[in-house]
Design an enzyme around this catalytic site. Structure first.
Site, short mmCIF file in Angstrom:
data_model
loop_
_atom_site.label_atom_id
_atom_site.label_comp_id
_atom_site.label_asym_id
_atom_site.label_seq_id
_atom_site.Cartn_x
_atom_site.Cartn_y
_atom_site.Cartn_z
N GLY A 1 -9.16 -10.93 -6.86
CA GLY A 1 -10.46 -11.18 -6.47
C GLY A 1 -11.12 -12.69 -7.04
CD GLU B 1 4.27 2.57 -6.86
OE1 GLU B 1 4.58 2.00 -5.56
OE2 GLU B 1 3.41 2.04 -7.46
#
Lengths: 444, 444
Positions: free
Chosen positions: B21, B176
């Site tokens: 961001g 994961e």
């Protein structure tokens, strides 16, 4: 359950330490009818000569370290224990590891050396040494933070202290560290800092002896001295540090204000060796016999940096370098092999050291190397340094990655490993917010 | 002194956070007539989606991180400050950084999110999360130490507890992590341990929702579920953790004995956002307006994971993924550019999110990916995953090295980064020295 359980008649060889000495001893017993247990505090073998490059953000820890288990994956007579040996009991023939004891028939002590502060252990936190990966990451953290803090420090004197790096010790490690920090400040970082000129960093190398790298030939030392001075390193020879504080290094009456002090001045044996209760030299290294065993215990050997060994031919001490560890480790493996064939301790050969040469990095594309009578410097020395150091790295992947990094850095002065890990704890005394205050009046 | 000092008429844009961001906001203002100050606690930009690979010894920190200064080396309107913002003062238009304050005209809060323990902060040390490099190294340390300790643990129940890994949270990260730890145990490590069968490790994935990866399409979640179970992962759906202790995870009446518990279950906003004193959602993320500014302060924006933003078209929340941060960062830069051209806040456009898809790694050579209406799994999904993740890594060197590592691991199941750093603190309750005791009787 291990294979060894079903063949208990094989003698048990315990090796303390997975450096070059320990690895070579274990490898030398690869085909011997023994059970080997190699104990190390770390799960990796570390190539110490390249630690300074981890400290200066050139390499990552995994580039110069290799899992010990992987090295012995296929050597089924060798088990690996991750643990710290706290004491050695010669009478009961066992070593204490945190959580238990391990008995041995043969013991090989290959614990290496740690930084010596010559009785001033209070310097340890003020001026970290460079013996482990954690040391290297701490130095890296301090070096990179110094520039970050200087970028926003308003006070000129504080700023200069933040940008002053003092390295105590002018051996190969100190010299290499000084050269690499200078390169970082003058080549890698300038474009990244918009408010300071990182090239104003002072790098001061303090050496007690009358010249740099005393174990190396004088002409090469002179050459390295000249190159380092040209790079901008301030070298103080015949200089002894009298005090180290949080903000300065004292040399007699003189006080150098520096926020970054690193120690590369001496080594000493590990504490555990004291539990052997045998003679040691001034640096705490165990004085071994000509067969590298200790008096009265023909099955206990000390190799590498942990030993004060002597070359049986020349009578000179075996140097505390990778080659010394490799050759003593190999030698002890052979002694044990002979024992297993029925040789008696009194007929053991005496250890002799074969000097394959020595080398040290000076700066960008510049190293010194003494290989027999051949003395190399400059770019040729640099090439020799690169080839030899890559050769001794364990693992093909490591060799490849490291050579690529070196080439990359040589071409573009980049440093791939400029991360500050752990808590950054920035301590900027005064943030330069003058600029921002001025902006205030001009809010759109 | 900075360039900006001499041109004080330019508005000062302060950005807190160098994640996706913050970076995109700063990059978007590259050619704007502003002074930018980007503040981050770390000196690097981190690609969080690959943290689980650092945790499982596949990648090194520097592979997935990149120095922020280097990113802005050539963007001369952007200064970088390493520091922690402790509070934001909307009235005085300034932020407090350790050591000083920085005033702003525009403020962009891009502080990201941290792990949420849903009110049970006491779990934090027992069950580390995976939000930073330090987190990842801590998980790596625990995973690798677990096998080291199990290798020498005599007690069968303790051994199994050491070899039990519980992952709380069945989103992409949890999934994961579970897949990667299973692969480590079944493919990478078996040959390295001579006394235990590392394939006996249990990996348990606990998910509160009725299925894995709820944000992804159901067919892909089902597929991932099947693959993980085939790999050996035990998946518990609709399951809530009721307690975490040093040695176990409790699920209602059931107690799973496990020495390794990792938390991937939720996120919350950073503490500093509370000083904004505006409405936040249940997870502590700042509720922003349609232009991503906060009420009454049209020059203060919140982007990325720190914001609870809503897509103006669909009304659905903007997901807390890299794309959400990138798109909100880009959007705010454009708003500021328009402001500079004289636009008025009330005419600002509303933010809309463009869903480019989502993906998650399942196991060796197997991933799921939803790209628009195309759903990929297996090897094709894996290829897509690799390409997209490498693409978003900052730095050409990183892309290259990481792709090589992935190829290498795919072919040979090796892990280049198996170093345990920091103090290993092995705690083997009983060392199996039975074998050694037997040997004792057979000393040569």
């Amino acid at each position: 359950m291990s294979n060894q359980t079903v063949t208990p008649s094989r003698p048990h060889v315990v090796i303390i330490g997975g450096g070059f000495g320990g690895l070579h001893a274990a490898k030398g017993l690869k085909n011997a009818s023994v059970c080997i247990t190699l104990i190390d505090q770390r799960n990796y073998h570390l190539f110490q000569p390249l630690l300074y490059q981890v400290a200066t953000a050139e390499l990552e820890p995994n580039n110069i370290a290799f899992p010990i288990r992987k090295i012995f994956q296929k050597q089924h007579n060798c088990d690996v224990v991750l643990g710290k040996v706290t004491s050695i009991d010669l009478e009961d023939k066992c070593v204490q590891v945190d959580g238990g004891k391990i008995e041995y028939d043969y013991l090989i002590v290959a614990t290496g050396a740690r930084q010596s502060y010559f009785g001033h252990d209070e310097y340890r936190t003020l001026a970290p040494g460079l013996k482990s990966i954690d040391d290297a990451l701490e130095i890296r953290r301090r070096v990179l933070l110094a520039f970050e803090e200087a970028e926003w420090e308003e006070d000129a004197a504080s700023r200069q202290a933040k940008l002053t790096f003092v390295i105590v010790g002018g051996g190969p490690t100190g010299m290499e560290l000084a050269g690499a920090i200078t390169e970082l400040a003058t080549k890698t970082l300038p474009a990244d800092f918009h408010n300071i000129d990182t090239r104003q960093a002072r790098v001061i190398l303090i050496q007690g002896a009358p010249r740099l790298v005393p174990p190396m030939p004088e002409d090469l030392a002179t050459r390295a001295h000249r190159v380092l001075e040209k790079l901008g390193v301030e070298i103080r020879l015949n200089t002894l540090v009298t005090n180290v504080t949080e903000e300065s290094v004292e040399i007699g009456e003189e006080k150098i204000f520096a926020q970054n002090i690193f120690w590369a001045a001496g080594v000493q044996g590990q504490t555990v060796c004291k539990t052997l209760d045998v003679e040691s030299d001034r640096a705490g290294r165990v004085v071994v016999q000509q067969d590298l065993s200790i008096p009265n215990y023909p099955k206990v050997f000390v190799v590498g940096d942990a030993a004060a060994a002597t070359d049986a031919l020349t009578g000179s001490p075996v140097p505390g370098v990778a080659q010394g560890a490799i050759q003593t480790g190999d030698f002890v493996a052979k002694i044990i092999l002979n024992d297993l064939k029925g040789a008696v301790p009194k007929d053991r050969p005496a250890f002799t050291y074969y000097d394959k040469g020595s080398m040290a990095m000076v700066g960008h594309g510049n190293a010194i190397a003494a290989i027999g009578k051949v003395h190399l410097g400059g770019f040729l020395g640099w090439l020799a340094w690169n080839v030899v150091h890559a050769m001794f790295l364990v693992g093909f992947g490591n060799k490849l990655v490291v050579l690529c990094e070196w080439f990359w850095d040589y071409m573009w002065h980049t440093r791939q490993s400029r991360l500050i890990t752990g808590d950054p704890e920035v301590s900027i005394k005064t943030l330069r917010h003058k600029r921002v205050s001025e902006d205030k009046h001009h809010t759109a």
